[in-house]
Design a protein around this motif. Structure first.
Motif, PDB file in Angstrom:
ATOM      1  N   UNK A 123       0.814  -1.219   0.000  1.00 53.94           N
ATOM      2  CA  UNK A 123       0.000   0.000   0.000  1.00 53.94           C
ATOM      3  C   UNK A 123       0.844   1.264   0.000  1.00 53.94           C
ATOM      4  N   UNK A 124       2.158   1.148   0.225  1.00 57.07           N
ATOM      5  CA  UNK A 124       3.007   2.339   0.367  1.00 57.07           C
ATOM      6  C   UNK A 124       2.928   3.277  -0.834  1.00 57.07           C
ATOM      7  N   UNK A 125       3.060   2.804  -2.092  1.00 58.81           N
ATOM      8  CA  UNK A 125       2.992   3.753  -3.219  1.00 58.81           C
ATOM      9  C   UNK A 125       1.618   4.408  -3.383  1.00 58.81           C
ATOM     10  N   UNK A 126       0.564   3.700  -3.036  1.00 58.80           N
ATOM     11  CA  UNK A 126      -0.768   4.278  -3.143  1.00 58.80           C
ATOM     12  C   UNK A 126      -0.962   5.380  -2.092  1.00 58.80           C
ATOM     13  N   UNK A 177      -9.316  -3.226  -6.280  1.00 59.81           N
ATOM     14  CA  UNK A 177      -9.200  -1.781  -6.175  1.00 59.81           C
ATOM     15  C   UNK A 177      -8.707  -1.414  -4.782  1.00 59.81           C
ATOM     16  N   UNK A 178      -7.823  -0.422  -4.719  1.00 61.91           N
ATOM     17  CA  UNK A 178      -7.243   0.013  -3.452  1.00 61.91           C
ATOM     18  C   UNK A 178      -7.736   1.427  -3.168  1.00 61.91           C
ATOM     19  N   UNK A 179      -8.428   1.599  -2.045  1.00 66.39           N
ATOM     20  CA  UNK A 179      -8.966   2.905  -1.667  1.00 66.39           C
ATOM     21  C   UNK A 179      -8.165   3.501  -0.528  1.00 66.39           C
ATOM     22  N   UNK A 180      -7.884   4.797  -0.634  1.00 66.64           N
ATOM     23  CA  UNK A 180      -7.145   5.528   0.400  1.00 66.64           C
ATOM     24  C   UNK A 180      -8.049   6.622   0.939  1.00 66.64           C
ATOM     25  N   UNK A 181      -8.311   6.585   2.263  1.00 66.22           N
ATOM     26  CA  UNK A 181      -9.117   7.615   2.904  1.00 66.22           C
ATOM     27  C   UNK A 181      -8.227   8.615   3.616  1.00 66.22           C
ATOM     28  N   UNK A 182      -8.506   9.892   3.422  1.00 69.12           N
ATOM     29  CA  UNK A 182      -7.712  10.957   4.015  1.00 69.12           C
ATOM     30  C   UNK A 182      -8.602  11.830   4.881  1.00 69.12           C
ATOM     31  N   UNK A 196      -9.069  20.183   9.690  1.00 73.91           N
ATOM     32  CA  UNK A 196      -9.529  21.571   9.719  1.00 73.91           C
ATOM     33  C   UNK A 196     -10.958  21.720   9.221  1.00 73.91           C
ATOM     34  N   UNK A 197     -11.571  20.617   8.820  1.00 74.93           N
ATOM     35  CA  UNK A 197     -12.876  20.703   8.170  1.00 74.93           C
ATOM     36  C   UNK A 197     -13.869  19.768   8.849  1.00 74.93           C
ATOM     37  N   UNK A 198     -15.166  20.110   8.687  1.00 70.50           N
ATOM     38  CA  UNK A 198     -16.216  19.220   9.167  1.00 70.50           C
ATOM     39  C   UNK A 198     -16.349  17.978   8.298  1.00 70.50           C
ATOM     40  N   UNK A 199     -15.866  18.045   7.074  1.00 73.45           N
ATOM     41  CA  UNK A 199     -15.946  16.899   6.176  1.00 73.45           C
ATOM     42  C   UNK A 199     -15.093  15.772   6.740  1.00 73.45           C
ATOM     43  N   UNK A 200     -15.680  14.599   6.849  1.00 77.93           N
ATOM     44  CA  UNK A 200     -14.983  13.509   7.511  1.00 77.93           C
ATOM     45  C   UNK A 200     -13.727  13.065   6.774  1.00 77.93           C
ATOM     46  N   UNK A 201     -13.788  12.920   5.453  1.00 76.79           N
ATOM     47  CA  UNK A 201     -12.623  12.388   4.748  1.00 76.79           C
ATOM     48  C   UNK A 201     -12.739  12.617   3.245  1.00 76.79           C
ATOM     49  N   UNK A 202     -11.586  12.580   2.605  1.00 78.58           N
ATOM     50  CA  UNK A 202     -11.496  12.469   1.157  1.00 78.58           C
ATOM     51  C   UNK A 202     -11.246  10.998   0.828  1.00 78.58           C
ATOM     52  N   UNK A 203     -11.518  10.613  -0.398  1.00 79.51           N
ATOM     53  CA  UNK A 203     -11.302   9.225  -0.789  1.00 79.51           C
ATOM     54  C   UNK A 203     -10.733   9.176  -2.200  1.00 79.51           C
ATOM     55  N   UNK A 204      -9.640   8.399  -2.360  1.00 84.15           N
ATOM     56  CA  UNK A 204      -9.004   8.196  -3.655  1.00 84.15           C
ATOM     57  C   UNK A 204      -8.928   6.694  -3.897  1.00 84.15           C
ATOM     58  N   UNK A 205      -9.289   6.258  -5.104  1.00 80.82           N
ATOM     59  CA  UNK A 205      -9.303   4.833  -5.440  1.00 80.82           C
ATOM     60  C   UNK A 205      -8.349   4.593  -6.610  1.00 80.82           C
ATOM     61  N   UNK A 206      -7.501   3.554  -6.461  1.00 80.87           N
ATOM     62  CA  UNK A 206      -6.548   3.167  -7.500  1.00 80.87           C
ATOM     63  C   UNK A 206      -6.825   1.725  -7.914  1.00 80.87           C
ATOM     64  N   UNK A 207      -6.431   1.383  -9.167  1.00 85.58           N
ATOM     65  CA  UNK A 207      -6.407  -0.028  -9.533  1.00 85.58           C
ATOM     66  C   UNK A 207      -5.063  -0.606  -9.115  1.00 85.58           C
ATOM     67  N   UNK A 208      -4.869  -1.900  -9.345  1.00 82.84           N
ATOM     68  CA  UNK A 208      -3.655  -2.553  -8.846  1.00 82.84           C
ATOM     69  C   UNK A 208      -2.401  -2.096  -9.571  1.00 82.84           C
ATOM     70  N   UNK A 209      -2.560  -1.414 -10.716  1.00 81.93           N
ATOM     71  CA  UNK A 209      -1.416  -0.892 -11.464  1.00 81.93           C
ATOM     72  C   UNK A 209      -1.037   0.522 -11.033  1.00 81.93           C
TER      73      UNK A 209
END
Length: 520
Positions: free
Chosen positions: A265-268, A295-300, A304-317
């Motif tokens: 998961x390090x590069x993602x 699919x690999x999902x990364x939650x951020x 500083x915001x009320x928004x709980x998280x951002x989400x980015x999804x990658x394929x295995x490549x």
């Protein structure tokens, strides 16, 4: 010629007939859903502290401060060994945060087939199975009253919309709301004095009450609409509907096995965090791990915001296939994402939660007093309703007692249904006692005393078990929750300890507390 000495009569901005109509509608709506609103407000005041309750439930869970990508990879590998492929179409790792210092490994699927969640140590090794039976029960009671989804959700949504209507109609029914903000009539009718107290609580907490009512109504309508979409488009699969809302879903692959590779998961993580500076890593999830289309999902998380998280999804490549980009969306869209943390107070730390808890209990007081003034009016008109008085007393003090009893079985058993059975037993017992006319004068005092004893007993037994269990480390929050339970028990019992009056006098005083707004 106009006579300047002649007094002029100013026409009021809001007519008396309008105020009377608003007050009648306010009372009717409050009476219709008072019990549901009271229970939802009471459980909501507790659910604000759901993370603290989870720490209380498992005080020996390993505390983790920092996690390396290697530990996440190790946790994912061990999670795949614990959860067979057929039980885990997706797995996730939730990283520790200041409010929840634990590393959580989760596998979605049937628990009997290997699904579930585990607390892990800093190296990623699963250390303890997660058991959040009490906190899960409280959240379920607040969200859908533990009724079938279509029924419970609709009732809670209607209660949320009714609460918003009550806040608005309460303001419209009180045209002198600003002038009377600090007015307390004393020396007169007990009913009028309590009405003033009720109005003051409503006025002083108005901004909070409006925010909670608005967000509750919004969430209720959203869940109903979204449930309809899920029922038609996703054949009732709410999990899949929410997953699609958060990003694409990986297709199931029957040929995937434990021998198939899951990329590190390090590069993602590096790619996701580089594209969103200032955000911290919150979670990592993998859909269909080991399959060709995984699919690999990364939650951020943005602190500083009320928004709980951002989400980015990658394929295995390593190709980005989805990014929520909440921070780049319009103000209106960001407000929608902020509704949930704003409603539950899950932002700003413990002091915000304490404010939400106290103000949430003030909503319980306002709701409870509304029904009591209706009962008092009936008595004043010579039409008392003793059965309704006893049932309402059983609601006001029976529900806190039932919630305390819901947590008791969790100290002795891991059965998931135990909290629900404890709550149901407490609720049935309170209403059964309320059916006895001979207890009219002592019912409120008895239930209040039982609530204080249950809260104190729960705290003492939990603390004793934690201290005597030989646990390697006890989370400090566990002791804080026990202390809070004892303090709450003291304040519940304090009126009886302070005044030392007869049970009948205390019951009569409780019966006449805090009525709903009366016209001047």
């Amino acid at each position: 010629m106009n006579n300047r000495l002649r007094p002029t009569t100013r026409k009021p901005l809001i007519s008396n007939s309008w105020v009377s109509a608003m007050l009648a509608g306010h009372s009717a709506l409050g009476l219709a859903l008072s019990a549901a609103i009271y229970l939802i407000c009471l459980t909501g005041s507790v659910v604000v502290f759901v993370q603290e309750l989870q720490l209380w439930e498992q005080p020996a869970a390993p505390r983790v401060v920092a996690v390396t990508p290697g530990a996440i990879d190790r946790g994912i590998a061990m999670l795949r060994e614990k959860a067979p492929k057929e039980a885990a179409p997706s797995i996730s790792v939730t990283l520790p945060s200041p409010s929840n210092p634990h590393l959580l490994l989760s596998a979605r699927g049937r628990e009997s087939a290997g699904g579930g969640s585990w607390y892990a140590d800093a190296s990623g090794h699963p250390a303890m199975k997660v058991r959040h039976d009490v906190s899960d029960f409280l959240v379920g009671l607040h969200v859908n009253l533990h009724l079938p989804f279509g029924i419970g959700t609709v009732i809670v949504a209607l209660a949320g919309m009714a609460l918003l209507a009550l806040v608005i109609s309460g303001v419209l029914a009180h045209p002198r709301i600003i002038k009377d903000a600090f007015r307390l009539r004393s020396g007169g009718s007990e009913r009028l004095g309590q009405a003033d107290l009720h109005n003051r609580i409503g006025v002083w907490g108005l901004p909070f009450h409006f925010i909670i009512a608005f967000t509750a109504a919004f969430l209720g309508v959203f869940i109903i609409v979204f449930g309809g979409v899920a029922a038609t488009t996703y054949k009732g699969d709410m999990v899949k509907a929410f997953t699609d809302l958060a990003g694409p879903s990986a297709r199931s692959a029957a040929h995937a096995s434990h021998d198939d590779q899951v990329p590190s998961v390090a590069p993602f993580i590096a790619a996701a965090t580089a594209a969103a500076p200032g955000l911290t890593l919150q979670s990592v999830d993998i859909q269909q791990p080991g399959a060709k289309g995984q699919l690999i999902g990364i939650g951020l998380r943005d602190p500083r915001s009320l928004v709980l998280s951002e989400r980015v999804v990658f394929d295995s490549q390593g190709r980005k296939v989805f990014a929520s980009d909440v921070a780049k969306r319009s103000l209106g869209q960001q407000m929608i994402f902020a509704i949930q943390p704003l409603h539950f107070g899950w932002f700003g730390g413990i002091f915000v939660k304490l404010a939400y808890g106290v103000l949430g209990l003030s909503m319980c007081v306002v709701t409870a007093s509304g029904f009591r003034i209706w009962l008092a009016r009936r008595r004043d008109k010579g039409r008392p309703a003793p059965v309704m008085e006893r049932l309402w007393t059983a609601t006001i003090w029976g529900q806190p007692l039932a919630l305390a009893l819901a947590a008791v079985p969790s100290l002795a058993t891991d059965a998931k249904a135990a909290p629900l059975l404890g709550w149901a037993a407490g609720t049935i017992a309170a209403y059964a006692v309320a059916c006895l006319p001979s207890l009219q004068a002592r019912l409120g005092v008895g239930l209040r005393a039982a609530t204080a004893v249950a809260l104190a007993g729960l705290a003492l037994v939990h603390a004793a078990i934690s201290a005597a269990g030989g646990l390697p480390a006890i989370d400090p929050m566990s002791w804080a929750v026990d202390a809070t339970l004892l303090l709450t028990a003291f304040f519940v019992a304090r009126p009886m300890l302070k005044h030392r009056r007869s049970p009948r006098a205390v019951a009569m005083a409780e019966r006449d507390q805090a009525p709903v707004a009366l016209p001047d």
